[in-house]
Design an enzyme around this catalytic site. Structure first.
Site, PDB file in Angstrom:
ATOM      1  N   GLU A   1      73.944  30.305  54.867  1.00 51.27           N
ATOM      2  CA  GLU A   1      74.064  30.472  53.433  1.00 51.27           C
ATOM      3  C   GLU A   1      73.661  31.880  53.017  1.00 51.27           C
ATOM      4  O   GLU A   1      72.763  32.493  53.610  1.00 51.27           O
ATOM      5  CB  GLU A   1      73.211  29.426  52.699  1.00 51.27           C
ATOM      6  CG  GLU A   1      73.817  28.038  52.794  1.00 51.27           C
ATOM      7  CD  GLU A   1      73.080  27.003  51.970  1.00 51.27           C
ATOM      8  OE1 GLU A   1      73.722  25.983  51.628  1.00 51.27           O
ATOM      9  OE2 GLU A   1      71.894  27.189  51.663  1.00 51.27           O
TER      10      GLU A   1
ATOM     11  N   CYS B   1      71.241  38.293  49.112  1.00 49.22           N
ATOM     12  CA  CYS B   1      70.276  37.835  50.111  1.00 49.22           C
ATOM     13  C   CYS B   1      71.052  37.353  51.333  1.00 49.22           C
ATOM     14  O   CYS B   1      71.805  36.383  51.255  1.00 49.22           O
ATOM     15  CB  CYS B   1      69.414  36.719  49.531  1.00 49.22           C
ATOM     16  SG  CYS B   1      68.156  36.099  50.655  1.00 49.22           S
TER      17      CYS B   1
ATOM     18  N   CYS C   1      65.769  29.013  62.395  1.00 45.90           N
ATOM     19  CA  CYS C   1      64.612  29.901  62.455  1.00 45.90           C
ATOM     20  C   CYS C   1      63.604  29.341  63.451  1.00 45.90           C
ATOM     21  O   CYS C   1      63.504  28.127  63.626  1.00 45.90           O
ATOM     22  CB  CYS C   1      63.969  30.031  61.072  1.00 45.90           C
ATOM     23  SG  CYS C   1      62.694  31.310  60.952  1.00 45.90           S
TER      24      CYS C   1
ATOM     25  N   CYS D   1      57.120  28.473  59.426  1.00 44.40           N
ATOM     26  CA  CYS D   1      56.159  28.649  58.330  1.00 44.40           C
ATOM     27  C   CYS D   1      56.114  27.334  57.549  1.00 44.40           C
ATOM     28  O   CYS D   1      57.156  26.791  57.176  1.00 44.40           O
ATOM     29  CB  CYS D   1      56.576  29.804  57.431  1.00 44.40           C
ATOM     30  SG  CYS D   1      56.609  31.397  58.288  1.00 44.40           S
TER      31      CYS D   1
ATOM     32  N   CYS E   1      58.026  26.678  54.161  1.00 40.13           N
ATOM     33  CA  CYS E   1      59.434  27.099  54.081  1.00 40.13           C
ATOM     34  C   CYS E   1      60.359  26.001  54.588  1.00 40.13           C
ATOM     35  O   CYS E   1      60.256  25.577  55.742  1.00 40.13           O
ATOM     36  CB  CYS E   1      59.630  28.380  54.899  1.00 40.13           C
ATOM     37  SG  CYS E   1      61.314  29.017  54.856  1.00 40.13           S
TER      38      CYS E   1
ATOM     39  N   GLY F   1      66.276  32.930  58.875  1.00 37.03           N
ATOM     40  CA  GLY F   1      65.908  33.600  60.113  1.00 37.03           C
ATOM     41  C   GLY F   1      64.924  34.738  59.936  1.00 37.03           C
ATOM     42  O   GLY F   1      64.636  35.186  58.821  1.00 37.03           O
TER      43      GLY F   1
ATOM     44  N   ASN G   1      58.722  26.943  45.792  1.00 34.73           N
ATOM     45  CA  ASN G   1      59.892  26.134  45.482  1.00 34.73           C
ATOM     46  C   ASN G   1      59.797  24.820  46.252  1.00 34.73           C
ATOM     47  O   ASN G   1      59.910  24.809  47.483  1.00 34.73           O
ATOM     48  CB  ASN G   1      61.174  26.882  45.875  1.00 34.73           C
ATOM     49  CG  ASN G   1      61.382  28.112  45.025  1.00 34.73           C
ATOM     50  OD1 ASN G   1      61.426  28.027  43.805  1.00 34.73           O
ATOM     51  ND2 ASN G   1      61.494  29.272  45.656  1.00 34.73           N
TER      52      ASN G   1
ATOM     53  N   CYS H   1      64.073  30.902  47.045  1.00 33.11           N
ATOM     54  CA  CYS H   1      63.380  31.353  48.244  1.00 33.11           C
ATOM     55  C   CYS H   1      62.878  30.174  49.067  1.00 33.11           C
ATOM     56  O   CYS H   1      62.208  29.281  48.564  1.00 33.11           O
ATOM     57  CB  CYS H   1      62.205  32.240  47.826  1.00 33.11           C
ATOM     58  SG  CYS H   1      61.289  32.928  49.200  1.00 33.11           S
TER      59      CYS H   1
END
Length: 413
Positions: free
Chosen positions: A124, A137, A144, A148, A151, A208, A339, A382
């Site tokens: 995306e 972005c 990934c 984290c 995320c 990533g 988020n 994000c």
């Protein structure tokens, strides 16, 4: 540290670049630098004395004018155009889905063809229009490895790195869709933006860790910054890393773009927990790399990204620690309201606490804008990229399989 690759051998170069298209053995030109493109033309039979000139011409057709059709390259002879059409491709990825947020943010789900024995992959890309700029972005990997904990993207396993061409194609298609090439036709469904809403900035903040795909990211960004092509200023290109310290030094020396650091904590104990790469490269090591970053100054500040997690990292004491940590580093601190996503154990800090945090940092001489969440309604904010669309597509496949099983069961009755 990623190894430097010798790309002078034609076979090695093609394998490294992942240039074989899905349709036959055509070579993808997007993502090659000028030297590689000239070499590819020589390999295809273009006389050596002409190869560099032809590469320069094709380069401008691709990156200045945005053409994806060799037949429109009017300063190249018909015979050579036929050769180019036979041996090369300017193919763009498939747009699986395009969503437009109520705030104007646009998100594309791109599908890239299979490479080698692998399957097609999807990533995306998000476009964020603002009054004075348009920021794209871009993703650097499919999935990934960093995990984290706050995320959503990090809940996916790494599938593979994107090639330089696949990184650049995200920019190319965004410019196609936004009518951002000077003499390209506006595609059906594309939107001509109002003034100031074209792609002026790019950020490597999508799916990533860019510095775990250093060679391809480097090549893509140097092409994006080429003054004879896409022509983006390196000051308008920002690479965000969670802290791959050896490659930060290489980024400053070999790319020279703006740098952003996903920091999110003020001590090693907490950062070890929420940004696990910290166990390999701790905060002190990371900040030394920032202090050593070439050209860092008040005019070229490093951006530190700090996601605001309620009761985790948002106290006034942590604001004080953050100011002390960054002392002496020309910096801007982006405060990012968390988020939320399904299954997360975190909550976003209360707005009042975020403002107190920001006020303290501002009072101590650091700009600390609170990033306005963009595209939340289309899961483009994000930390939300791809994961939700992947989850939904899995649900769709499961529903389809259930339907097929039901139909098969009726057929047996």
């Amino acid at each position: 540290m990623p190894l430097s690759l010798d790309l002078t051998d034609a076979k090695t170069r093609l394998q490294w670049a992942g240039m074989t298209a899905a349709s036959g053995d055509k070579i993808a030109l997007i993502g090659l630098n000028k030297t590689q493109m000239a070499q590819a033309f020589k390999d295809a039979g273009v006389p050596e004395k002409q190869a560099r000139m032809r590469a320069s011409q094709v380069w401008q057709w691709i990156y200045v004018r945005g053409h994806d059709d060799f037949s429109r390259m009017s300063n190249i002879g018909k015979e050579l155009r036929a050769t180019l059409e036979e041996k090369f491709t300017l193919e763009r990825p498939e747009i699986v889905e395009e969503q437009i947020s109520e705030d104007g943010t646009r998100k594309w789900l791109f599908r890239f063809p299979a490479r080698g024995a692998g399957a097609p992959v999807e990533v995306e890309t998000v476009y964020i229009p603002e009054a004075d700029r348009g920021t794209l972005c871009i993703s650097s990997q499919v999935g990934c490895t960093l995990t984290c904990t706050f995320c959503h993207t990090g809940t996916q396993k790494l599938v593979r790195n994107l090639t330089a061409g696949e990184i650049l194609m995200q920019l190319m298609v965004a410019r196609d869709r936004l009518g951002d090439f000077p003499d390209a036709d506006i595609p059906q469904g594309g939107v001509v933006p109002s003034e100031g809403r074209k792609v002026t900035n790019i950020v490597m903040m999508g799916m990533g860790e860019p510095l775990y795909n250093f060679e391809h990211v480097k090549q893509a960004l140097l092409i994006a910054a080429d003054g004879e092509g896409l022509g983006l200023s390196k000051r308008r290109i920002t690479l965000s890393t969670s802290g791959v310290v050896p490659a930060i030094y290489r980024t400053g020396e070999e790319i020279g773009c703006a740098l952003a650091i996903s920091l999110h904590a003020t001590n090693d104990a907490l950062r070890d927990e929420i940004v696990p790469i910290n166990k390999k490269h701790n905060i002190a090591e990371l900040l030394q790399a920032c202090r050593d970053y070439p050209g860092v100054s008040n005019a070229k500040r490093i951006t530190f990204e700090y996601v605001m997690l309620k009761g985790v990292n948002d106290s006034l004491n942590e604001a004080k620690e953050l100011v002390q940590l960054l002392k002496g580093i020309p910096a801007k601190i982006n405060l990012i309201p968390f988020n939320p996503w399904p299954g997360s154990n975190y909550e976003c800090s209360d707005w009042e606490e975020i403002e107190k945090f920001a006020d303290f940092i501002n009072a101590n001489g650091y700009a600390s804008p609170i990033r306005t969440p963009r595209g939340r309604d289309i899961l483009a904010a994000c930390g939300q990229l791809k994961s939700e669309s992947e989850r939904m597509r899995i649900k769709e496949r499961m529903a389809l399989e259930a339907t097929r099983a039901m139909v098969a069961g009726h057929g047996e009755d």
